[in-house]
Design a protein around this motif. Structure first.
Motif, PDB file in Angstrom:
ATOM      1  N   ALA A 366      38.502  31.847  38.494  1.00 18.03           N
ATOM      2  CA  ALA A 366      39.955  31.916  38.321  1.00 18.03           C
ATOM      3  C   ALA A 366      40.448  33.358  38.374  1.00 18.03           C
ATOM      4  O   ALA A 366      41.455  33.658  39.022  1.00 18.03           O
ATOM      5  N   ARG A 367      39.737  34.258  37.701  1.00 23.97           N
ATOM      6  CA  ARG A 367      40.138  35.664  37.731  1.00 23.97           C
ATOM      7  C   ARG A 367      40.038  36.227  39.146  1.00 23.97           C
ATOM      8  O   ARG A 367      40.897  37.001  39.588  1.00 23.97           O
ATOM      9  N   ASN A 368      38.988  35.839  39.841  1.00 19.88           N
ATOM     10  CA  ASN A 368      38.778  36.362  41.189  1.00 19.88           C
ATOM     11  C   ASN A 368      39.849  35.874  42.146  1.00 19.88           C
ATOM     12  O   ASN A 368      40.276  36.610  43.047  1.00 19.88           O
ATOM     13  N   GLU A 369      40.304  34.666  41.986  1.00 16.72           N
ATOM     14  CA  GLU A 369      41.297  34.086  42.900  1.00 16.72           C
ATOM     15  C   GLU A 369      42.720  34.531  42.589  1.00 16.72           C
ATOM     16  O   GLU A 369      43.614  34.360  43.419  1.00 16.72           O
ATOM     17  N   GLU A 370      42.917  35.121  41.433  1.00 16.37           N
ATOM     18  CA  GLU A 370      44.273  35.518  41.045  1.00 16.37           C
ATOM     19  C   GLU A 370      44.831  36.547  42.025  1.00 16.37           C
ATOM     20  O   GLU A 370      44.191  37.555  42.320  1.00 16.37           O
ATOM     21  N   ARG A 372      47.208  39.222  42.466  1.00 14.10           N
ATOM     22  CA  ARG A 372      48.129  40.211  41.913  1.00 14.10           C
ATOM     23  C   ARG A 372      47.556  41.590  42.162  1.00 14.10           C
ATOM     24  O   ARG A 372      46.363  41.769  42.370  1.00 14.10           O
ATOM     25  N   GLY A 373      48.406  42.568  42.170  1.00 15.21           N
ATOM     26  CA  GLY A 373      47.963  43.927  42.410  1.00 15.21           C
ATOM     27  C   GLY A 373      47.397  44.569  41.163  1.00 15.21           C
ATOM     28  O   GLY A 373      47.341  43.974  40.086  1.00 15.21           O
ATOM     29  N   GLY A 374      46.968  45.798  41.316  1.00 10.17           N
ATOM     30  CA  GLY A 374      46.470  46.555  40.181  1.00 10.17           C
ATOM     31  C   GLY A 374      45.003  46.327  39.906  1.00 10.17           C
ATOM     32  O   GLY A 374      44.355  45.427  40.458  1.00 10.17           O
ATOM     33  N   MET A 375      44.479  47.140  39.017  1.00 11.49           N
ATOM     34  CA  MET A 375      43.080  47.051  38.639  1.00 11.49           C
ATOM     35  C   MET A 375      42.870  45.855  37.721  1.00 11.49           C
ATOM     36  O   MET A 375      43.687  45.572  36.852  1.00 11.49           O
ATOM     37  N   ARG A 376      41.772  45.139  37.911  1.00 15.78           N
ATOM     38  CA  ARG A 376      41.544  43.960  37.084  1.00 15.78           C
ATOM     39  C   ARG A 376      40.064  43.583  37.063  1.00 15.78           C
ATOM     40  O   ARG A 376      39.309  43.896  37.984  1.00 15.78           O
ATOM     41  N   VAL A 377      39.682  42.888  36.007  1.00 17.71           N
ATOM     42  CA  VAL A 377      38.326  42.356  35.852  1.00 17.71           C
ATOM     43  C   VAL A 377      38.255  41.004  36.537  1.00 17.71           C
ATOM     44  O   VAL A 377      39.144  40.166  36.359  1.00 17.71           O
ATOM     45  N   ILE A 378      37.179  40.758  37.301  1.00 21.09           N
ATOM     46  CA  ILE A 378      37.006  39.452  37.928  1.00 21.09           C
ATOM     47  C   ILE A 378      35.691  38.803  37.516  1.00 21.09           C
ATOM     48  O   ILE A 378      35.327  37.744  38.020  1.00 21.09           O
ATOM     49  N   SER A 379      34.947  39.426  36.599  1.00 21.38           N
ATOM     50  CA  SER A 379      33.709  38.842  36.089  1.00 21.38           C
ATOM     51  C   SER A 379      34.001  38.033  34.830  1.00 21.38           C
ATOM     52  O   SER A 379      35.079  38.142  34.225  1.00 21.38           O
ATOM     53  N   THR A 380      33.045  37.219  34.441  1.00 15.00           N
ATOM     54  CA  THR A 380      33.182  36.454  33.205  1.00 15.00           C
ATOM     55  C   THR A 380      32.984  37.370  32.001  1.00 15.00           C
ATOM     56  O   THR A 380      32.429  38.462  32.114  1.00 15.00           O
ATOM     57  N   ASP A 381      33.409  36.910  30.847  1.00 18.17           N
ATOM     58  CA  ASP A 381      33.226  37.704  29.631  1.00 18.17           C
ATOM     59  C   ASP A 381      31.752  37.860  29.276  1.00 18.17           C
ATOM     60  O   ASP A 381      31.375  38.820  28.603  1.00 18.17           O
ATOM     61  N   SER A 382      30.919  36.932  29.734  1.00 17.77           N
ATOM     62  CA  SER A 382      29.496  36.989  29.412  1.00 17.77           C
ATOM     63  C   SER A 382      28.662  37.716  30.467  1.00 17.77           C
ATOM     64  O   SER A 382      27.455  37.893  30.291  1.00 17.77           O
ATOM     65  N   SER A 383      29.280  38.141  31.555  1.00 20.38           N
ATOM     66  CA  SER A 383      28.547  38.831  32.620  1.00 20.38           C
ATOM     67  C   SER A 383      27.966  40.142  32.097  1.00 20.38           C
ATOM     68  O   SER A 383      28.644  40.916  31.412  1.00 20.38           O
ATOM     69  N   ARG A 384      26.704  40.413  32.434  1.00 20.16           N
ATOM     70  CA  ARG A 384      26.077  41.666  32.004  1.00 20.16           C
ATOM     71  C   ARG A 384      26.630  42.865  32.763  1.00 20.16           C
ATOM     72  O   ARG A 384      26.517  43.994  32.296  1.00 20.16           O
ATOM     73  N   THR A 385      27.196  42.625  33.923  1.00 20.16           N
ATOM     74  CA  THR A 385      27.846  43.677  34.708  1.00 20.16           C
ATOM     75  C   THR A 385      29.325  43.361  34.816  1.00 20.16           C
ATOM     76  O   THR A 385      29.710  42.231  35.123  1.00 20.16           O
ATOM     77  N   ILE A 386      30.170  44.338  34.542  1.00 17.42           N
ATOM     78  CA  ILE A 386      31.610  44.172  34.712  1.00 17.42           C
ATOM     79  C   ILE A 386      31.926  44.316  36.198  1.00 17.42           C
ATOM     80  O   ILE A 386      31.546  45.307  36.825  1.00 17.42           O
ATOM     81  N   VAL A 387      32.597  43.337  36.752  1.00 13.40           N
ATOM     82  CA  VAL A 387      32.993  43.386  38.162  1.00 13.40           C
ATOM     83  C   VAL A 387      34.505  43.557  38.220  1.00 13.40           C
ATOM     84  O   VAL A 387      35.253  42.818  37.563  1.00 13.40           O
TER      85      VAL A 387
END
Length: 408
Positions: A366-370, A372-387
C-alpha cells in the motif's frame, strides 16, 4: 545572499536554474535548445509565491521564444534577455556563484572546484574519457563566464562522489601498465544525485550519515546504483563511462566484451558502429523498440512479448546489483529509489526487491503504490532495511557545493 545559478550544458542546449540555496527555492528555470540552428528555442519559467495561498504554494509563469541561436554565448544572451524581460531581476537576485555540471573529472577532481583557465584545460583534456559530454560542458562554462565575468564559477563533477571507491572496486583486471597509461578504471557517474539522496535519506530517518550502510538506485533513462558506506561511495555500477551497469533506456549496460569482437568479425561493425549500437540502440529500445519505461509497461499490458522480456531483463539486472551490494556492505540499513523511474514506478521498486525477503527486506504494497510526491517510506514497519523513495535534486546539490566553494 545565497543565490546561485546552476548550468547544465549539452552540445546543442543548456538548462539553467536560479536558486536561493538557503530557502531551497527555485526562483527561475529554463532551457535554451537547438543551439546552432535557425529555429532555436528558449523556455523561461518564473516561480513566485502564491499571493493568497499557503506559504508553500507557488505560481509559475512560462515564456517561450523562437529565434536563431548561433552558439552557447548567444544562448546565454537569450537567457539574460529572459531574466531582464520576465524576471526575476538579476540585479535584485544577483548570483553569488555559477555552478556547472561537468560529467567527467577523471581522477583529478574529487571535489567541487573553482574554475580557472587551468581547470578549463583539464576539463578539455579529460574529454577523451567523455567525448559526448565534457566538450559540451566546457562550451557552457566559457559562455557563462562571458555572461557573468565577475562571479566565481564552480565545476561540480559527476564522478567526484565516487573518488572514494577502494582500489578493488575501481580496478579493471586488464594489463596494469596499459590501464595506467590510458587512465582506464571505474569512475562512476550520477555522483551528485547519489550524494544528495544518501544525505537526504540519513536526515529523513534521523540517523548519522556515518552510521548508515545505504544502497541508492538512480533509475532514469540513464540508470546507476551505488553502495554507500558511512556517506562514502564504495561501489557503483557505471564504470569508465556511463555505459556499464544497469539496463537503461538506450544503453546496454553490462555485456561480455567478446560480443563486440564477434560483431566486428561476423557482422562487419566498425568501432563507431559498436559505440552507436551500445549507447543509442540497445537497452530497452534495443529489446522492445521503446526507451521509456511507461511505454514499455503499456506494451506489456497489451501482450507484447518483447516488452515483457525487456522488463524481466531490466529487473534481473537490478536484483543482481542489489544482491552484490548487500554482500559488499554486509547488509543495508537504507535502500533508496530516485529519478524518473525510481520515484514514479511502484512496480519496478517492488520487483527489484521482491526476492530479498531472506534478508529481511519487505516492501509494504500500500505504501509503495501510494501516488504522492516527497520523500516517503515504502517498507513495512518490520522490515530490517528501511526502503525509501527520495526525490533527487541535482541542481540543488550543485548549488550547495558551488556556494560552499564561493564562500570558502
Amino acid at each position: 545572499m545565497s543565490v546561485v545559478l546552476v548550468v547544465n550544458s549539452g552540445s546543442s542546449s543548456f538548462k539553467y536554474q536560479l536558486l536561493d540555496v538557503e530557502s531551497e527555492r527555485v526562483l527561475a528555470s529554463g532551457l535554451v535548445e537547438r543551439i546552432g540552428q535557425a529555429d532555436g528555442h528558449s523556455t523561461h519559467t518564473v516561480t513566485n509565491p502564491h499571493p493568497e495561498g499557503a506559504a508553500s504554494a507557488m505560481l509559475e509563469a512560462t515564456y517561450e521564444r523562437e529565434l536563431p541561436i548561433a552558439d552557447h554565448t548567444a544562448g546565454f544572451r537569450v537567457m539574460l534577455d529572459a531574466f531582464a524581460e520576465h524576471g526575476p531581476s538579476l540585479s535584485d537576485n544577483a548570483p553569488v556563484a555559477v555552478g556547472h555540471r561537468v560529467v567527467h573529472g577523471g581522477a583529478r577532481f574529487f571535489e567541487p572546484t573553482l574554475i580557472t583557465p587551468l581547470v578549463e584545460i583539464n576539463i578539455d583534456e579529460l574529454s577523451v574519457l567523455a567525448p559526448l559530454h565534457n566538450p559540451a560542458n566546457l562550451e557552457g562554462i566559457k559562455a557563462a563566464r562571458t555572461a557573468f565575468p565577475d562571479v566565481p564559477h564552480v565545476a561540480v563533477f559527476d564522478t567526484a562522489f565516487h573518488q572514494t571507491l577502494p582500489p578493488a572496486a575501481y580496478t579493471y583486471a586488464i594489463d596494469a601498465k596499459l590501464a595506467a597509461a590510458h587512465r582506464i578504471r571505474r569512475y562512476g557517474f550520477h555522483g551528485t544525485s547519489h550524494k544528495f539522496v544518501s544525505e537526504a535519506a540519513a536526515a529523513f530517518v534521523g540517523r548519522p550519515l556515518a552510521d548508515l550502510r545505504q544502497i541508492v538506485f538512480h533509475l532514469g533513462n540513464g540508470a546507476s546504483v551505488s553502495a554507500i558506506d558511512g556517506g562514502r561511495s564504495v561501489d557503483t555500477s557505471m564504470g569508465l563511462t556511463p555505459l556499464e551497469g544497469l539496463v537503461m533506456g538506450t544503453r546496454s549496460g553490462d555485456i561480455d566484451p567478446a560480443v563486440l569482437f564477434h560483431l566486428a568479425r561476423r557482422a562487419g561493425l566498425s568501432i563507431d558502429d559498436l559505440d552507436d549500437l551500445l549507447n543509442k540502440r540497445s537497452g530497452l529500445l534495443g529489446l522492445a523498440g521503446v526507451s521509456d519505461m511507461r511505454d514499455l509497461e503499456s506494451a506489456m499490458r497489451e501482450g507484447d512479448a518483447a516488452a515483457a522480456l525487456a522488463y524481466d531483463v531490466y529487473v534481473h539486472r537490478l536484483r543482481a546489483y542489489a544482491g552484490a551490494y548487500l554482500a559488499a556492505l554486509g547488509g543495508a540499513d537504507v535502500i533508496s529509489f530516485t529519478a524518473g523511474v525510481g520515484e514514479n514506478d511502484p512496480g519496478i521498486r517492488a520487483a527489484a526487491l521482491a526476492t530479498f525477503g531472506f534478508a529481511g527486506i519487505e516492501i509494504d504494497a500500500a505504501r509503495n503504490e501510494e501516488r504522492r510526491g516527497g520523500m516517503r517510506v515504502i517498507s513495512t514497519d518490520s522490515s530490517r532495511t528501511i526502503v525509501l523513495v527520495v526525490p533527487t535534486d541535482e541542481e540543488l546539490e550543485i548549488a550547495r557545493q558551488a556556494l560552499a566553494v564561493a564562500r570558502a
